[in-house]
Design a protein around this motif. Structure first.
Motif, short mmCIF file in Angstrom:
data_model
loop_
_atom_site.label_atom_id
_atom_site.label_comp_id
_atom_site.label_asym_id
_atom_site.label_seq_id
_atom_site.Cartn_x
_atom_site.Cartn_y
_atom_site.Cartn_z
N PHE A 1 40.82 68.76 -20.50
CA PHE A 1 40.69 69.91 -19.59
C PHE A 1 41.63 69.81 -18.39
O PHE A 1 42.10 70.83 -17.88
CB PHE A 1 39.23 69.99 -19.11
CG PHE A 1 38.92 71.17 -18.24
CD1 PHE A 1 38.81 72.44 -18.78
CD2 PHE A 1 38.71 71.02 -16.88
CE1 PHE A 1 38.50 73.54 -17.99
CE2 PHE A 1 38.41 72.10 -16.07
CZ PHE A 1 38.31 73.36 -16.63
N ASN A 2 41.93 68.60 -17.93
CA ASN A 2 42.73 68.42 -16.71
C ASN A 2 44.12 67.84 -16.97
O ASN A 2 44.77 67.36 -16.05
CB ASN A 2 41.99 67.53 -15.72
CG ASN A 2 40.68 68.14 -15.27
OD1 ASN A 2 39.62 67.59 -15.54
ND2 ASN A 2 40.73 69.27 -14.60
N ARG B 1 40.78 75.17 -11.46
CA ARG B 1 40.97 74.07 -12.39
C ARG B 1 42.29 73.36 -12.05
O ARG B 1 43.31 74.01 -11.82
CB ARG B 1 41.03 74.61 -13.82
CG ARG B 1 41.41 73.61 -14.89
CD ARG B 1 41.53 74.35 -16.22
NE ARG B 1 42.07 73.52 -17.28
CZ ARG B 1 42.46 73.99 -18.47
NH1 ARG B 1 42.36 75.30 -18.71
NH2 ARG B 1 42.95 73.18 -19.38
N CYS C 1 39.94 79.64 -13.29
CA CYS C 1 38.88 79.54 -14.29
C CYS C 1 38.40 80.95 -14.61
O CYS C 1 38.66 81.90 -13.87
CB CYS C 1 37.72 78.71 -13.76
SG CYS C 1 38.14 76.99 -13.46
N GLN D 1 38.69 66.20 -10.27
CA GLN D 1 39.34 66.65 -11.50
C GLN D 1 40.57 65.79 -11.80
O GLN D 1 40.85 65.47 -12.96
CB GLN D 1 39.75 68.11 -11.38
CG GLN D 1 38.57 69.08 -11.31
CD GLN D 1 39.04 70.51 -11.26
OE1 GLN D 1 39.52 71.06 -12.26
NE2 GLN D 1 38.94 71.13 -10.09
N LEU E 1 32.74 76.09 -12.10
CA LEU E 1 33.37 74.80 -12.39
C LEU E 1 32.63 73.68 -11.65
O LEU E 1 32.42 72.59 -12.19
CB LEU E 1 34.84 74.83 -11.99
CG LEU E 1 35.64 73.54 -12.13
CD1 LEU E 1 35.59 73.00 -13.56
CD2 LEU E 1 37.09 73.75 -11.70
#
Length: 353
Positions: free
Chosen positions: A30-31, A158, A143, A115, A325
């Motif tokens: 995701f990151n 994000r 997001c 994150q 998030l």
């Protein structure tokens, strides 16, 4: 018919003739920026150095300069994520917010750093060191959320780690495409000890920069010339309930001795504790022994889990029932929370003695 958005990123590599992405074996995260393809290209220097072509002059003069500019080789990366900003732009645009709403801004910083730690933890699991963590290489992506929440000062985007032009994958790792015989590698090569906590150190510098302060090692070049201590590092301004914890975290990450420097996994737990951990009214209680404190921490974790489930149940009744998030990150924390690790983290940031 489904339409997909893609973006192109131009990366100045140390050696563009050896595409760096082809040497990395990395599952989707995701990151972490997802590479959908990359190729070498010669592009106008003005695209790689836009600030230089925008200094002074009329529009026609600038256009002429762009047309006559030389070309440079770079790696063009095709990626699914379409960023709206970089962390560098975010910091520049948030200077006034940091002054007027320090609590909100520094909480945003904690969530962005968390994150970043998630992404770096994923890289470490696959024996990859990024080696070029700077604000320009951290991309921000919207997001799926409502426009009202984006306008809200509490909105957290994000974060994506990008540009792996200086990344290294430790030789002999299971993910490495270089099928080397481990039995013939020297221990220091296997461990890649000179890079082992490289990303941790650069994350410490990023904390200063995200909080609108300069890199300590750019301000005081003498720090590089001798063994410095935490007292030699410039203090961060105490503007919110997060300031003290962020300063302590930065100092732990910038520890001169790499053996004493904390790991990214520990930095992640500290950030989680700063965001959602128990407050001083619990940790200041006079417990008779360590086991009693562990029991109290377990009760606290159980209570927080129950409250979060109630919050999700209430959200489910709302028309949009969006989970933010921050909610997702908090859920990750509480799902794996453990009184033993929580106790060690509280000791690390000196919330308990």
């Amino acid at each position: 018919m489904n339409l997909f958005s893609f973006s192109l990123q131009l990366c100045r590599a140390e050696d563009p003739k050896t595409p760096f992405y082809s040497n990395l074996s990395l599952p989707v995260h995701f990151n972490i920026q997802q590479d959908c393809g990359h190729f070498l290209a010669s592009v106008p220097s003005s695209l790689l150095h836009p600030s230089e072509t925008s200094k002074g002059g009329s529009t026609s003069e600038t256009s002429q300069a762009v047309g006559l500019s030389s070309e440079e080789d770079c790696v063009v990366v095709i990626t699914r994520e379409v960023p709206y900003s970089t962390a560098a732009e975010f910091v520049k645009e948030s200077a006034s917010t940091h002054e007027t709403q320090p609590e909100i801004y520094e909480r945003q910083v904690c969530l962005l750093l968390l994150q970043l730690c998630n992404g770096l933890e994923h890289l470490k699991e696959h024996a990859i060191i990024h080696r070029d963590l700077c604000l320009e290489n951290l991309l921000l992506v919207h997001c799926q959320t409502t426009p009202d929440k984006i306008k809200d000062g509490k909105y957290v985007p994000r974060l994506i780690v990008s540009n792996f032009s200086k990344a290294k994958q430790r030789p002999g790792s299971e993910d490495s495409k270089l099928k080397r015989d481990k039995t013939r590698l020297a221990p220091e090569i296997m461990a890649a000890s000179q890079y082992k906590k490289f990303d941790e150190f650069q994350t410490g510098i990023l904390i200063y920069e995200l909080l609108h302060q300069r890199n300590p090692f750019a301000v005081r070049s003498s720090l590089h010339e001798h063994e410095y201590s935490q007292k030699d590092l410039p203090p961060l301004r105490n503007l919110s309930v997060y300031s003290r914890g962020l300063q302590h975290l930065a100092h732990l990450l910038l520890e001169a001795d790499p053996i004493k420097r904390i790991r990214i996994s520990e930095a992640k737990r500290i950030l989680q504790c700063l965001l959602w951990g128990p407050r001083k009214d619990l940790t200041d209680q006079p417990f008779s022994h360590e086991e009693a404190l562990h029991c109290a921490l377990q009760n606290w974790i159980d209570m927080k889990r129950a409250l979060l489930m109630m919050k999700f149940a209430e959200r489910a009744l709302e028309p949009e029932h969006n989970i933010s998030l921050e909610d997702w990150l908090c859920c990750q924390y509480l799902a794996s929370a453990d009184p033993c690790y929580l106790y060690k983290t509280l000791k690390l940031i000196k919330l308990i003695t």
